[in-house]
Design a protein around this motif. Structure first.
Motif, PDB file in Angstrom:
ATOM      1  N   CYS A 166      -4.448  -0.206  -2.055  1.00 18.64           N
ATOM      2  CA  CYS A 166      -3.311  -1.000  -2.507  1.00 18.64           C
ATOM      3  C   CYS A 166      -3.527  -2.495  -2.306  1.00 18.64           C
ATOM      4  O   CYS A 166      -2.631  -3.288  -2.556  1.00 18.64           O
ATOM      5  CB  CYS A 166      -2.045  -0.549  -1.784  1.00 18.64           C
ATOM      6  SG  CYS A 166      -2.236  -0.524   0.010  1.00 18.64           S
ATOM      7  N   GLY A 167      -4.697  -2.898  -1.863  1.00 16.37           N
ATOM      8  CA  GLY A 167      -4.953  -4.330  -1.725  1.00 16.37           C
ATOM      9  C   GLY A 167      -5.701  -4.657  -0.451  1.00 16.37           C
ATOM     10  O   GLY A 167      -6.225  -3.778   0.231  1.00 16.37           O
ATOM     11  N   ILE A 168      -5.717  -5.927  -0.129  1.00 16.86           N
ATOM     12  CA  ILE A 168      -6.546  -6.467   0.941  1.00 16.86           C
ATOM     13  C   ILE A 168      -6.216  -5.863   2.308  1.00 16.86           C
ATOM     14  O   ILE A 168      -7.081  -5.727   3.155  1.00 16.86           O
ATOM     15  CB  ILE A 168      -6.443  -8.011   0.948  1.00 16.86           C
ATOM     16  CG1 ILE A 168      -7.552  -8.644   1.779  1.00 16.86           C
ATOM     17  CG2 ILE A 168      -5.080  -8.492   1.409  1.00 16.86           C
ATOM     18  CD1 ILE A 168      -8.848  -8.774   1.032  1.00 16.86           C
ATOM     19  N   GLY A 169      -4.944  -5.476   2.520  1.00 18.20           N
ATOM     20  CA  GLY A 169      -4.558  -4.952   3.831  1.00 18.20           C
ATOM     21  C   GLY A 169      -4.430  -3.439   3.852  1.00 18.20           C
ATOM     22  O   GLY A 169      -3.846  -2.861   4.767  1.00 18.20           O
ATOM     23  N   HIS A 170      -4.971  -2.779   2.842  1.00 13.97           N
ATOM     24  CA  HIS A 170      -4.866  -1.315   2.719  1.00 13.97           C
ATOM     25  C   HIS A 170      -5.273  -0.592   4.002  1.00 13.97           C
ATOM     26  O   HIS A 170      -4.599   0.333   4.456  1.00 13.97           O
ATOM     27  CB  HIS A 170      -5.735  -0.876   1.541  1.00 13.97           C
ATOM     28  CG  HIS A 170      -6.056   0.570   1.504  1.00 13.97           C
ATOM     29  ND1 HIS A 170      -5.109   1.534   1.248  1.00 13.97           N
ATOM     30  CD2 HIS A 170      -7.221   1.240   1.707  1.00 13.97           C
ATOM     31  CE1 HIS A 170      -5.694   2.724   1.293  1.00 13.97           C
ATOM     32  NE2 HIS A 170      -6.962   2.568   1.567  1.00 13.97           N
ATOM     33  N   HIS A 171      -6.376  -1.061   4.605  1.00 18.99           N
ATOM     34  CA  HIS A 171      -6.919  -0.357   5.773  1.00 18.99           C
ATOM     35  C   HIS A 171      -6.070  -0.537   7.031  1.00 18.99           C
ATOM     36  O   HIS A 171      -6.263   0.180   7.997  1.00 18.99           O
ATOM     37  CB  HIS A 171      -8.357  -0.816   6.038  1.00 18.99           C
ATOM     38  CG  HIS A 171      -8.459  -2.265   6.400  1.00 18.99           C
ATOM     39  ND1 HIS A 171      -8.183  -3.258   5.494  1.00 18.99           N
ATOM     40  CD2 HIS A 171      -8.767  -2.886   7.556  1.00 18.99           C
ATOM     41  CE1 HIS A 171      -8.338  -4.436   6.090  1.00 18.99           C
ATOM     42  NE2 HIS A 171      -8.684  -4.231   7.337  1.00 18.99           N
ATOM     43  N   VAL A 172      -5.145  -1.488   7.029  1.00 17.66           N
ATOM     44  CA  VAL A 172      -4.301  -1.650   8.225  1.00 17.66           C
ATOM     45  C   VAL A 172      -2.888  -1.100   7.990  1.00 17.66           C
ATOM     46  O   VAL A 172      -2.004  -1.239   8.828  1.00 17.66           O
ATOM     47  CB  VAL A 172      -4.196  -3.129   8.670  1.00 17.66           C
ATOM     48  CG1 VAL A 172      -5.553  -3.644   9.121  1.00 17.66           C
ATOM     49  CG2 VAL A 172      -3.608  -4.009   7.583  1.00 17.66           C
ATOM     50  N   MET A 173      -2.693  -0.459   6.843  1.00 16.61           N
ATOM     51  CA  MET A 173      -1.359   0.049   6.513  1.00 16.61           C
ATOM     52  C   MET A 173      -1.134   1.391   7.219  1.00 16.61           C
ATOM     53  O   MET A 173      -1.389   2.456   6.667  1.00 16.61           O
ATOM     54  CB  MET A 173      -1.220   0.199   4.998  1.00 16.61           C
ATOM     55  CG  MET A 173       0.169   0.559   4.564  1.00 16.61           C
ATOM     56  SD  MET A 173       0.387   0.318   2.801  1.00 16.61           S
ATOM     57  CE  MET A 173       1.953   1.168   2.597  1.00 16.61           C
TER      58      MET A 173
END
Ligand code: CUA
Length: 192
Positions: A166-173
């Protein structure tokens, strides 16, 4: 000049009119039958499968959904985890979870063996609800309110991982669901 090399611009030697090998015919037949089986499984899974979402689905405006989430938080908030509200709704109620870049809001505190109607929606783009370490996956699409009837059957502190890029912060969601041991069901007449 060697003629064995092919550049891709030259035609390979034509052999399509030669009869197919027996093994090729067998594999084409197996693949075709398998296609038919999978085709039939689509409607069969729809009626027989336990993986279908049990619940309602309706359209919702992201702003309206967020208002409902805020109302839900105001009503039942019990604590917070670094600014993220922890919400403990009463058993059997409608509960709300919003997905947006790059958070799941709020943290839900539920009781084991109690049914809730989980309303799930996204405020911006597609996100993927994945309950870790349990294998539950669900697409969270903006504009739709998924009302899923859920009954937590294990207690613990679970993580919601976004499994749709879903974007740049996908991995911290990463979100959180806490399930506490709910009411203990005792045999009829055997109050302890
Ligand atoms: Cu949200 Cu990836």
């Amino acid at each position: 000049m060697a003629t064995e090399t092919h550049t891709g611009l030259e035609c390979p030697p034509a052999a399509w009119w030669k009869p197919a090998h027996k093994a090729e015919k067998v594999w084409v037949s197996i693949a075709f039958v398998w296609c038919l089986i999978l085709f039939a499984m689509m409607p069969i899974w729809h009626w027989k499968g336990g993986q279908n979402p049990s619940g309602i689905r309706s359209r919702v405006e992201p702003t309206a959904f967020m208002e409902r989430v805020q109302e839900f938080i105001t009503q039942y908030q019990v604590d917070d985890d670094r600014g993220m509200p922890i919400v403990a709704p009463p058993p059997g109620s409608d509960i709300y979870l919003a997905a947006f870049s790059f958070q799941w809001m709020p943290i839900l505190k539920l009781q084991k063996n109690v049914e809730y109607t989980l309303h799930l929606s996204s405020l911006d783009v597609n996100h993927g609800f994945s309950l870790y370490p349990i294998n539950i996956n669900f697409q969270v699409v903006p504009g739709y309110d998924y009302g899923l009837r859920v009954t937590p059957n294990a207690s613990g502190d679970f993580r919601i991982i976004c499994n749709e890029f879903c974007g740049i912060g996908h991995h911290v969601m990463v979100g959180r669901v806490i399930v506490e041991d709910g009411p203990v069901t005792t045999p009829a007449g055997g109050a302890q």
